[in-house]
Design a protein around this motif. Structure first.
Motif, PDB file in Angstrom:
ATOM      1  N   SER A 173       0.834  -1.214   0.000  1.00  0.00           N
ATOM      2  CA  SER A 173       0.000   0.000   0.000  1.00  0.00           C
ATOM      3  C   SER A 173       0.863   1.257   0.000  1.00  0.00           C
ATOM      4  O   SER A 173       0.524   2.235  -0.688  1.00  0.00           O
ATOM      5  CB  SER A 173      -0.990  -0.005   1.166  1.00  0.00           C
ATOM      6  OG  SER A 173      -0.303  -0.215   2.361  1.00  0.00           O
ATOM      7  N   ALA A 174       1.998   1.244   0.713  1.00  0.00           N
ATOM      8  CA  ALA A 174       2.880   2.421   0.698  1.00  0.00           C
ATOM      9  C   ALA A 174       3.444   2.616  -0.717  1.00  0.00           C
ATOM     10  O   ALA A 174       3.504   3.748  -1.228  1.00  0.00           O
ATOM     11  CB  ALA A 174       4.004   2.247   1.705  1.00  0.00           C
TER      12      ALA A 174
ATOM     13  N   LEU B  98       6.699  17.819   3.655  1.00  0.00           N
ATOM     14  CA  LEU B  98       6.121  17.867   2.305  1.00  0.00           C
ATOM     15  C   LEU B  98       6.623  16.722   1.432  1.00  0.00           C
ATOM     16  O   LEU B  98       6.108  16.488   0.346  1.00  0.00           O
ATOM     17  CB  LEU B  98       6.488  19.197   1.618  1.00  0.00           C
ATOM     18  CG  LEU B  98       5.974  20.471   2.267  1.00  0.00           C
ATOM     19  CD1 LEU B  98       6.444  21.685   1.486  1.00  0.00           C
ATOM     20  CD2 LEU B  98       4.456  20.453   2.346  1.00  0.00           C
ATOM     21  N   SER B  99       7.676  16.050   1.922  1.00  0.00           N
ATOM     22  CA  SER B  99       8.305  15.022   1.095  1.00  0.00           C
ATOM     23  C   SER B  99       7.475  13.734   1.085  1.00  0.00           C
ATOM     24  O   SER B  99       7.456  12.981   2.061  1.00  0.00           O
ATOM     25  CB  SER B  99       9.720  14.737   1.608  1.00  0.00           C
ATOM     26  OG  SER B  99      10.219  13.589   0.962  1.00  0.00           O
ATOM     27  N   TYR B 100       6.821  13.496  -0.041  1.00  0.00           N
ATOM     28  CA  TYR B 100       6.021  12.261  -0.129  1.00  0.00           C
ATOM     29  C   TYR B 100       6.922  11.037  -0.133  1.00  0.00           C
ATOM     30  O   TYR B 100       6.523   9.947   0.299  1.00  0.00           O
ATOM     31  CB  TYR B 100       5.080  12.285  -1.328  1.00  0.00           C
ATOM     32  CG  TYR B 100       5.720  12.484  -2.685  1.00  0.00           C
ATOM     33  CD1 TYR B 100       5.967  13.750  -3.181  1.00  0.00           C
ATOM     34  CD2 TYR B 100       6.058  11.404  -3.474  1.00  0.00           C
ATOM     35  CE1 TYR B 100       6.548  13.937  -4.412  1.00  0.00           C
ATOM     36  CE2 TYR B 100       6.642  11.576  -4.715  1.00  0.00           C
ATOM     37  CZ  TYR B 100       6.885  12.857  -5.185  1.00  0.00           C
ATOM     38  OH  TYR B 100       7.468  13.034  -6.414  1.00  0.00           O
ATOM     39  N   ILE B 101       8.170  11.225  -0.600  1.00  0.00           N
ATOM     40  CA  ILE B 101       9.114  10.103  -0.598  1.00  0.00           C
ATOM     41  C   ILE B 101       9.395   9.676   0.846  1.00  0.00           C
ATOM     42  O   ILE B 101       9.514   8.487   1.157  1.00  0.00           O
ATOM     43  CB  ILE B 101      10.432  10.513  -1.295  1.00  0.00           C
ATOM     44  CG1 ILE B 101      10.165  10.896  -2.743  1.00  0.00           C
ATOM     45  CG2 ILE B 101      11.473   9.406  -1.224  1.00  0.00           C
ATOM     46  CD1 ILE B 101       9.701   9.762  -3.622  1.00  0.00           C
ATOM     47  N   ARG B 102       9.448  10.673   1.726  1.00  0.00           N
ATOM     48  CA  ARG B 102       9.691  10.362   3.136  1.00  0.00           C
ATOM     49  C   ARG B 102       8.601   9.433   3.661  1.00  0.00           C
ATOM     50  O   ARG B 102       8.902   8.431   4.325  1.00  0.00           O
ATOM     51  CB  ARG B 102       9.708  11.672   3.938  1.00  0.00           C
ATOM     52  CG  ARG B 102       9.624  11.437   5.419  1.00  0.00           C
ATOM     53  CD  ARG B 102       8.893  12.549   6.121  1.00  0.00           C
ATOM     54  NE  ARG B 102       8.471  12.086   7.447  1.00  0.00           N
ATOM     55  CZ  ARG B 102       8.289  12.878   8.460  1.00  0.00           C
ATOM     56  NH1 ARG B 102       8.498  14.170   8.350  1.00  0.00           N
ATOM     57  NH2 ARG B 102       7.883  12.399   9.609  1.00  0.00           N
ATOM     58  N   TYR B 103       7.336   9.775   3.348  1.00  0.00           N
ATOM     59  CA  TYR B 103       6.239   8.960   3.891  1.00  0.00           C
ATOM     60  C   TYR B 103       6.264   7.545   3.300  1.00  0.00           C
ATOM     61  O   TYR B 103       5.972   6.565   3.972  1.00  0.00           O
ATOM     62  CB  TYR B 103       4.886   9.631   3.623  1.00  0.00           C
ATOM     63  CG  TYR B 103       4.759  10.964   4.317  1.00  0.00           C
ATOM     64  CD1 TYR B 103       4.716  11.052   5.707  1.00  0.00           C
ATOM     65  CD2 TYR B 103       4.710  12.158   3.588  1.00  0.00           C
ATOM     66  CE1 TYR B 103       4.615  12.289   6.344  1.00  0.00           C
ATOM     67  CE2 TYR B 103       4.610  13.388   4.224  1.00  0.00           C
ATOM     68  CZ  TYR B 103       4.573  13.449   5.593  1.00  0.00           C
ATOM     69  OH  TYR B 103       4.489  14.654   6.230  1.00  0.00           O
ATOM     70  N   GLY B 104       6.622   7.480   2.004  1.00  0.00           N
ATOM     71  CA  GLY B 104       6.686   6.165   1.358  1.00  0.00           C
ATOM     72  C   GLY B 104       7.827   5.329   1.925  1.00  0.00           C
ATOM     73  O   GLY B 104       7.644   4.136   2.254  1.00  0.00           O
TER      74      GLY B 104
ATOM     75  N   ILE C 262      -0.031   7.198  10.001  1.00  0.00           N
ATOM     76  CA  ILE C 262       0.163   8.625   9.659  1.00  0.00           C
ATOM     77  C   ILE C 262       0.790   8.748   8.259  1.00  0.00           C
ATOM     78  O   ILE C 262       0.427   9.611   7.467  1.00  0.00           O
ATOM     79  CB  ILE C 262       1.025   9.318  10.737  1.00  0.00           C
ATOM     80  CG1 ILE C 262       0.182   9.444  11.994  1.00  0.00           C
ATOM     81  CG2 ILE C 262       1.520  10.701  10.261  1.00  0.00           C
ATOM     82  CD1 ILE C 262       0.849  10.100  13.156  1.00  0.00           C
ATOM     83  N   ASP C 263       1.719   7.845   7.968  1.00  0.00           N
ATOM     84  CA  ASP C 263       2.338   7.880   6.632  1.00  0.00           C
ATOM     85  C   ASP C 263       1.281   7.681   5.539  1.00  0.00           C
ATOM     86  O   ASP C 263       1.291   8.372   4.524  1.00  0.00           O
ATOM     87  CB  ASP C 263       3.406   6.773   6.513  1.00  0.00           C
ATOM     88  CG  ASP C 263       4.579   7.039   7.437  1.00  0.00           C
ATOM     89  OD1 ASP C 263       4.957   8.217   7.563  1.00  0.00           O
ATOM     90  OD2 ASP C 263       5.096   6.087   8.043  1.00  0.00           O
ATOM     91  N   ILE C 264       0.396   6.733   5.769  1.00  0.00           N
ATOM     92  CA  ILE C 264      -0.639   6.447   4.764  1.00  0.00           C
ATOM     93  C   ILE C 264      -1.586   7.640   4.614  1.00  0.00           C
ATOM     94  O   ILE C 264      -1.878   8.080   3.491  1.00  0.00           O
ATOM     95  CB  ILE C 264      -1.431   5.167   5.149  1.00  0.00           C
ATOM     96  CG1 ILE C 264      -0.508   3.943   5.132  1.00  0.00           C
ATOM     97  CG2 ILE C 264      -2.637   4.946   4.226  1.00  0.00           C
ATOM     98  CD1 ILE C 264       0.121   3.607   3.791  1.00  0.00           C
ATOM     99  N   VAL C 265      -1.994   8.183   5.769  1.00  0.00           N
ATOM    100  CA  VAL C 265      -2.913   9.330   5.711  1.00  0.00           C
ATOM    101  C   VAL C 265      -2.232  10.501   4.993  1.00  0.00           C
ATOM    102  O   VAL C 265      -2.838  11.184   4.139  1.00  0.00           O
ATOM    103  CB  VAL C 265      -3.366   9.740   7.138  1.00  0.00           C
ATOM    104  CG1 VAL C 265      -4.107  11.066   7.119  1.00  0.00           C
ATOM    105  CG2 VAL C 265      -4.256   8.641   7.722  1.00  0.00           C
TER     106      VAL C 265
END
Ligand SMILES: Nc1ncnc2c1ncn2[C@@H]1O[C@H](COP(=O)(O)OP(=O)(O)OP(=O)(O)O)[C@@H](O)[C@H]1O
Length: 707
Positions: free
Chosen positions: A570-571, A629-635, A679-682
């Motif tokens: 999912s990530a 803001l870094s979407y890569i960070r959350y992924g 939190i990463d997914i949200v």
């Protein structure tokens, strides 16, 4: 092309009653054919356009309105006539056409009227179409499929499927495309593409058709066929207006009406036949055997001295034609009609169509109406020849009236609505849901046929999957190879990001011209289109991502637990969707060249602040906001947590000492010990939504700016 000049003219039912062929009509016969009936075209009213004192200026440098492109031009363009807008390069032809179509709407002074009433742009757009120079066709559709999409979007649900099929057949046969129904539009010749562009717009039978340089890029024979077709369309009662660069004498003769611009001013408007006598009267004799079209351009370019002012003055004083000036008594009389008076002479009522044909003498102010007293009234009248200085050049006009109310109809749209011809409440012929569905099906069809978009992409995901799987083979459960495993996790982000982003940046801007044309011609709303393209690629992106992740996850021996795999997947999926949305924003806001360079460059900060190169606590506080803001960070964080968090047991150790044997040590090192996967997914979902909305806003802005 099997086409007679009267094919569409006589038969399309557009204006079948009460119309008189112009005495100056050029009979176009390409190949002998039986007049055929386009019985399935929806009925539409004929429409005349008049414009008065149109002035258009643009800012130059710091000066607002520094350059005046059109200088108080006036004119009248009639139904049943083929009008050419001509002039030297830079004279303002395209500008005038863009203003008349409603493509350009700001910075304009002056008035535009439709059948004598102020133009309501929204209504006008439903009655007209604009066929641009480059055709703007989707290349991955056959002629038949393109027509099916057009009928599905442009005809309401009251038209049955079989009627639509018959209409397609009729139009394609009439336009000489019946043999090419299964041909991909990209394989059509230039002339065939032009005819298909016309066929697509003809589906809902617009009474006004604008063409920008319809003959550009065509050989002389195709030019002739193209203008013959436009002539036929005009003979059906339509108002056909096109810009054209210096046509040959043969083509020039086929036009009924000529509107010539020079330096933003009108130097001639009138019938093509009257051009040479008009110029002759002003001492500008067209040499024998000289193409009058070339001559007027040469005169406009100043090759015979400075004659522009003389011509402009002559035109303004109305010496050439009934169309000169804004006042034409016969027409004025009819436009100002309030109610049938005692001197009405009904000469030929055809109640079935609510259409009346009558002769009108301007001085007598004759008025006619259908017996039902409502609907569109079609008038064929003879102008007062002496008063207007012309001989026998009868004209046709349409006057929308609602005679039952005994009141002057002061809004053409209202009258059209009354007659049931234009539904003013509905912006589009079909619901937005239907538009979404048709565009979605069309986009899925393109995708299936697009080799780069589909097969190359699938191949790349499988190939890279196996390559990465082989490179990081079986490292996932080894405490000695955790750093390599983190490299693997980061590479996943990079690969999914770039493949999803670049494919969108490369493909989406190519759609823009078609989107521009179709949305301008009211095929669908931007909302339906956008939703369709948003939804259309998600299944493919999902399948590719699932294939890639499955290959690498198991080849690299990540924890063989279903929950962890689902979290990991999912990530990864969300990263692919988010990156695709970044591609949409960039593709909507800029062209391919700029997008291909800027998108990767703009991604660099997000990669740097992803937590892979520098852990979060080591990032200076004033730069830490970038990490949010870094979407890569959350992924990256999401996949790292899926791999090492949730009480994972100690890893195996292939060496004497493994610092990262305990998964907690890895999370500690990455500063992720207290991080929450949810939190990463949200965060990724939120970024996805914000980007999709931003792409929509950019698109809307771009469409508005283009108009
Ligand atoms: N946005 C703009 N800013 C500045 N000048 C403009 C703008 N749009 C048009 N012009 C200028 O207005 C003039 C008329 O342009 P337009 O495109 O209407 O000419 P045209 O007659 O269609 O020429 P061509 O036959 O070469 O296409 C040109 O000199 C052009 O440079």
């Amino acid at each position: 092309m099997k086409l007679t000049g009267d094919d569409i003219a006589d038969a399309d039912g557009l204006l079948s009653s009460g119309r008189r062929k112009s005495s100056s009509a050029v009979k176009v016969t390409i190949t002998p054919a039986q007049p055929r009936t386009l019985s399935h075209l929806p009925k539409r009213p004929p429409v005349d356009i008049a414009f008065s004192d149109l002035t258009y200026a643009v800012s130059e440098g710091r000066k607002k309105n520094g350059k005046t492109i059109l200088k108080s031009v006036s004119g009248r363009l009639r139904s049943g006539e083929l009008t050419a807008i001509m002039g030297p390069s830079g004279a303002g032809k395209s500008t005038l056409l863009n203003i008349l179509t409603g493509y350009r709407t700001t910075g304009i002074q002056g008035s535009i009227t439709i059948n004598g009433h102020e133009r309501n742009l929204s209504q006008f757009r439903k009655l007209s179409c604009y066929i641009m120079q480059d055709n703007q066709l989707h290349s991955n559709l056959t002629v038949e499929e393109a027509m099916q999409v057009a009928t599905a979007l442009k005809l309401g649900s009251d038209v049955s499927k079989s009627e639509k099929e018959e209409l397609i057949q009729e139009i394609l046969e009439t336009l000489g495309l019946a043999e090419h129904v299964k041909t991909m539009t990209s394989n059509l010749s230039g002339g065939q593409k032009k005819r298909l562009s016309i066929a697509l717009e003809l589906v809902n039978n617009p009474p006004i058709m604008f063409f920008d340089e319809p003959t550009s890029g065509l050989d002389s024979s195709s030019c002739f066929q193209c203008i013959s077709l436009l002539k036929s369309l005009s003979r059906g009662g339509r108002t056909i207006i096109c810009t054209i660069h210096q046509p040959s004498a043969r083509l020039f003769e086929m036009f009924d009406h000529l509107y010539t611009l020079a330096e933003g001013q009108c130097v001639y408007q009138g019938s093509t036949q009257q051009l040479v006598p008009f110029l002759g009267k002003l001492g500008l004799a067209c040499p024998s055997y000289h193409n009058p079209a070339s001559f007027i351009i040469e005169v406009s370019c100043g090759e015979y001295g400075d004659n522009i002012r003389k011509l402009v003055t002559a035109i303004r004083n109305g010496k050439n034609d009934i169309r000169t000036g804004t006042s034409f008594p016969a027409l004025e009389a009819l436009n100002n009609t309030t109610a049938p008076s005692n001197n009405v002479k009904l000469t030929n009522a055809q109640n079935g169509n609510n259409i009346v044909s009558f002769n009108n003498d301007a001085n007598d102010k004759d008025v006619a109406a259908d017996k039902k007293g409502n609907g569109i009234m079609l008038a064929s009248f003879k102008s007062n020849e002496k008063e207007n200085g012309i001989n026998g050049d009868a004209s046709q006009v349409v006057i929308p009236v609602d005679l039952s109310s005994n009141e002057k109809s002061d809004n053409v749209a209202a009258s059209l609505l009354d007659s049931g011809i234009v539904d003013t409440k509905r912006r589009y012929p079909v619901s937005e849901w239907k538009q979404f569905w048709v565009v979605l099906k069309r986009t899925l069809l393109f995708s299936r046929r697009d080799w780069t978009l589909m097969y190359l992409r699938l191949f790349a995901h499988i190939l890279v999957g196996f390559l990465i799987g082989a490179l990081y083979y079986n490292i996932g459960n080894d405490g000695a190879k955790v750093l390599s495993n983190l490299g693997f996790l980061f590479f996943n982000m990079l690969f999914l990001m770039y493949t999803s982003m670049t494919i969108t940046i490369l493909s989406f801007p190519l759609e823009m011209p078609v989107l521009l044309k179709e949305s301008f011609n009211r095929w669908y709303s931007l909302r339906s289109y956008y939703l369709a393209i948003t939804v259309s690629d998600l299944p493919f992106q999902t399948i590719f991502c699932v294939i890639y992740v499955t290959i690498v996850y198991f080849m690299t021996s990540q924890p063989p637990e279903l929950e962890r795999f689902a979290m990991f997947l999912s990530a990864c999926l969300l990263i692919a969707f988010v990156a695709q949305s970044v591609g949409l924003v960039v593709g909507a806001a800029m062209n391919v060249q700029n997008g291909v360079f800027l998108a990767p460059v703009m991604s660099v900060p997000f990669l740097l602040f992803s937590g892979f190169f520098v852990s979060f606590d080591a990032i200076p506080i004033y730069l830490r906001w970038i990490t949010y803001l870094s979407y890569i960070r959350y992924g990256f964080e999401g996949t790292a947590l899926a791999t090492y968090s949730f009480a994972r047991k100690n890893l195996k150790c292939s060496q004497i000492y493994c610092h990262f044997k305990d998964p907690k040590t890895t999370l500690e090192e990455l500063d992720m010990l207290d991080k929450d996967f949810r939190i990463d997914i949200v965060a990724l979902v939120l970024i996805f939504i914000v980007l999709r909305v931003s792409a929509f806003v950019f698109l809307r802005w771009k469409l508005r700016a283009a108009h």
